[in-house]
Design a protein around this motif. Sequence first.
Motif, short mmCIF file in Angstrom:
data_model
loop_
_atom_site.label_atom_id
_atom_site.label_comp_id
_atom_site.label_asym_id
_atom_site.label_seq_id
_atom_site.Cartn_x
_atom_site.Cartn_y
_atom_site.Cartn_z
N VAL A 185 30.67 39.43 33.38
CA VAL A 185 31.48 39.21 34.58
C VAL A 185 32.01 40.54 35.12
N VAL A 186 32.15 40.60 36.44
CA VAL A 186 32.76 41.77 37.08
C VAL A 186 34.04 41.33 37.77
N LEU A 187 35.12 42.04 37.48
CA LEU A 187 36.38 41.84 38.20
C LEU A 187 36.63 43.07 39.05
N THR A 188 37.12 42.88 40.24
CA THR A 188 37.45 44.04 41.07
C THR A 188 38.81 44.62 40.64
N THR A 189 39.10 45.80 41.19
CA THR A 189 40.41 46.42 40.94
C THR A 189 41.52 45.45 41.36
N ARG A 190 41.32 44.80 42.52
CA ARG A 190 42.36 43.86 43.01
C ARG A 190 42.54 42.69 42.05
#
Length: 388
Positions: A185-190
């Motif tokens: 999974v990829v989470l953004t900085t936000r």
Amino acid sequence: GQCSAHCPVGAIYERDDTKKLLDAILDPELHVAVQIAPAVRVAIGEAFGLEPGTITTGKIYAALRRIGVDAIFDTNFSADLTIMEEGTEFVDRLTKGGVLPLITSCCPSWVDYMEKYCADMIPNFSTAKSPMMMQGALTKTYYADKKEIPKEKIFSAAIMPCTSKKFEIVRHKDMYASGQQDVDVVLTTRELARLIKQSGIDFLSLPDEGADSPIGAYTGAGTIFGATGGVMEAALRTGYFLVTGSEYEKITFEEVRGMDGIRTASIHIDGKELRVAIAHGVANVRDLLNEIRQARDEGKEPPYHFVEVMACRGGCIAGGGQPYNTTDEVRNARIAGMYADDQQSEIRCSHKNPFIEEIYKEFLETPGSGKAHELLHTHYQHRPLYTK
Ligand code: SF4
């Protein structure tokens, strides 16, 4: 992402993957490993009232530990590794008459653009995977072996400045090099900023902590990947070593820094001229490609040997997953943060990272080896657009 604030009927909303990470953390069967990208560390502080460009690496590591992550790694480590692989590929092409210029491929928006609109330039593309994908493959092989954890019990997450990275993790079958999905999974900085707030963590009062070993340590070259011109500068720092086996006296290459949309430089090393170009922002990329293509079609010598491309203006520091309201002033402050992080690093060249030396010795053999290709390189394909 930014559309969510503007869509009048609220039909477009930002994809939120934080639950996937939390579910993995709550699953006692899973060992959760997280990597953070270079550009996250100079921007996430804005969500907590800090000035753009403030470096918060140690606090991000600490926050992830408080959230319950088992192993904290840094994408900057594999940025160093990318330099070794891409640098070797470049030197190989330069000395053996391969296709030039070599064009960087760590930006998935740019890869997507190229596969759709300029597939004729696929041979110019570096086959090196992006640092994120290299890190994912190593997490589920090298790290899994070392820790004796079955790879299917590892959940690998990445905190990225970029929404395109959510697509990249399933882009091609090469993204499953470990036999599993290398990055789950990829989470953004936000999204990470939100997760920290929702977890009730007081980010600003966290202590500065370190990353976990052995794929967490990085050099100044790894960190500047987040700024336009950074990949080029990191490659120049190591290129000379890869050709000659000895060190070059110059570490900083001011000529490749800055915010002009297209920047070119001639670098003279041992009496040889190396022509490089950097483009950021898709319109600039298109212009630069046209120049290269024209020379090729006219049978002329390539105008450049090595080209760095980033889809976002300013590079990943201004990616689509970063805190909102990114002006040029904010971009410049974040870029200054990247170079400050480099400046204060004890080691500033990728090939001098002791953990990079170790991983080749213990596991990958040499840059460009069969094993390195299996895990760290990829393929591209023409993706024609559907037209009626
Ligand atoms: Fe993502 Fe932009 Fe960086 Fe490309 S330049 S990897 S789109 S943040």
